[in-house]
Design an enzyme around this catalytic site. Structure first.
Site, short mmCIF file in Angstrom:
data_model
loop_
_atom_site.label_atom_id
_atom_site.label_comp_id
_atom_site.label_asym_id
_atom_site.label_seq_id
_atom_site.Cartn_x
_atom_site.Cartn_y
_atom_site.Cartn_z
N TYR A 1 0.86 -1.07 0.01
CA TYR A 1 0.02 -0.18 -0.07
C TYR A 1 0.88 1.32 -0.07
CZ TYR A 1 -3.51 3.32 1.47
OH TYR A 1 -4.18 4.60 1.58
N ARG B 1 4.52 6.13 14.99
CA ARG B 1 4.26 6.99 13.76
C ARG B 1 3.41 8.12 14.41
NH1 ARG B 1 1.36 4.26 9.00
NH2 ARG B 1 3.26 3.61 8.35
#
Length: 325
Positions: free
Chosen positions: A146, A282
């Site tokens: 992705y 993240r």
């Protein structure tokens, strides 16, 4: 009145974006494989198209002044591990045909939604990893297939801007959440899935499975902030990729506690360290967003959860009542 096209208008972010644009008085065409699952589309026109087909992509954007290119085969980490070839194949076709269709149609502005998944894994291996700034995308090591497709399409957008003079914006979205989205199954993202697990507890306390060890961190961006950022970026003079995300970081174990508090339940975590968890840390660096747009997402995680959990709990309850009936 000029026409705005939103591809992926049957999805979570797309349906919210359509509603906002229509509320502002714009003429909007939604385009997707299917209509939104959880509520009717707000678009004045909705076309059912498969953007993997270049002919259908051209039909979708015909006559548009602005195109928000959100369409993608996507889902949560369960889906990215389950269907990597399908994701890469479909999204390469969707993105390529959509951008070429916009060029051929003379679309004035195209906004492509990329993802934080383009950022290198070597920058995200610790829970306290520094926030991700836009210039840190190379040397490349995107997150699974992705992420590779998103980064490839960013390069395609840059090439089309250079070769054809197209006005193409790139938004790198970070963990968008909110009501009226997927909340169950492999396509549900982590926050929504955790809300669903808490909502399904029998009674006011219990245990839920949590993938990983609970120390992995994320910064979650509420849907209204995402939509605001997309619109501001599309109307700006910005030509470089830009993060749209929150800088409020939280570890997954603490996120479960937050959800439990909103739900009024006592929740224990059964950690599953053998399940996929993605990057260890993240979060978004909004420095460039503040500089270039004079704005950044402002909805706190607490406020977003207070709007999101009740909607998911309502859907879960409705589903259980339907099954019992």
């Amino acid at each position: 009145m000029t026409l705005i096209v939103v591809t992926g208008a049957g999805g979570f972010i797309g349906s919210h974006l359509v509603r906002r644009l229509v509320r502002e008085g714009h003429r909007v065409r939604g385009a997707d494989l299917a209509h939104p699952r959880h509520e009717p589309t707000a678009a004045q026109e909705f076309v059912t198209v498969d953007l993997r087909d270049p002919v259908q992509a051209r039909c979708a954007v015909a006559g548009a002044d602005t195109v928000y290119a959100l369409a993608a085969n996507m889902g949560g980490i369960g889906w990215t591990h389950q269907a990597p070839a399908e994701i890469l194949h479909d999204n390469l076709l969707i993105s390529t045909h959509t951008i070429e269709a916009c060029r051929a149609a003379g679309v004035r502005t195209t906004l492509y939604t990329s993802s934080a998944c383009v950022y290198p894994g070597y920058l995200q291996r610790e829970p306290d990893a520094p926030p991700l700034a836009e210039h840190r995308v190379f040397p490349a090591e995107p997150d699974m297939e992705y992420g590779w497709e998103k980064l490839t399409t960013e390069l395609l957008c840059k090439a089309y801007r250079k070769s054809h003079g197209m006005d193409i914006k790139i938004a790198r979205l970070h963990a968008i959440y909110g009501p009226v989205g997927e909340f169950d199954g492999p396509r549900a993202k982590s926050l929504a899935m955790l809300c669903t697990k808490v909502a399904r507890l029998d009674g006011d306390e219990g245990e839920i499975e949590v993938w990983g060890d609970g120390t992995q961190t994320r910064s979650y961006c509420y849907i209204d902030d995402c939509v605001e950022g997309l619109i501001r970026l599309a109307r700006s003079e910005v030509t470089e990729p830009l993060n749209i995300g929150s800088e409020e970081r939280i570890d997954i174990a603490s996120l479960v506690d937050r959800i439990a508090h909103v739900a009024g339940k006592k929740v224990r975590c059964a950690f599953a360290p053998d399940r996929p968890v993605g990057p260890r840390g993240r979060s978004s660096d909004n420095t460039r967003c503040r500089q270039l747009l004079g704005w950044e997402p402002g909805t706190t995680l607490q406020a977003g959860l207070e709007r999101t959990y009740p909607w998911i709990a309502q859907q879960v309850a409705a589903g259980e009542e339907s099954a019992d009936g």
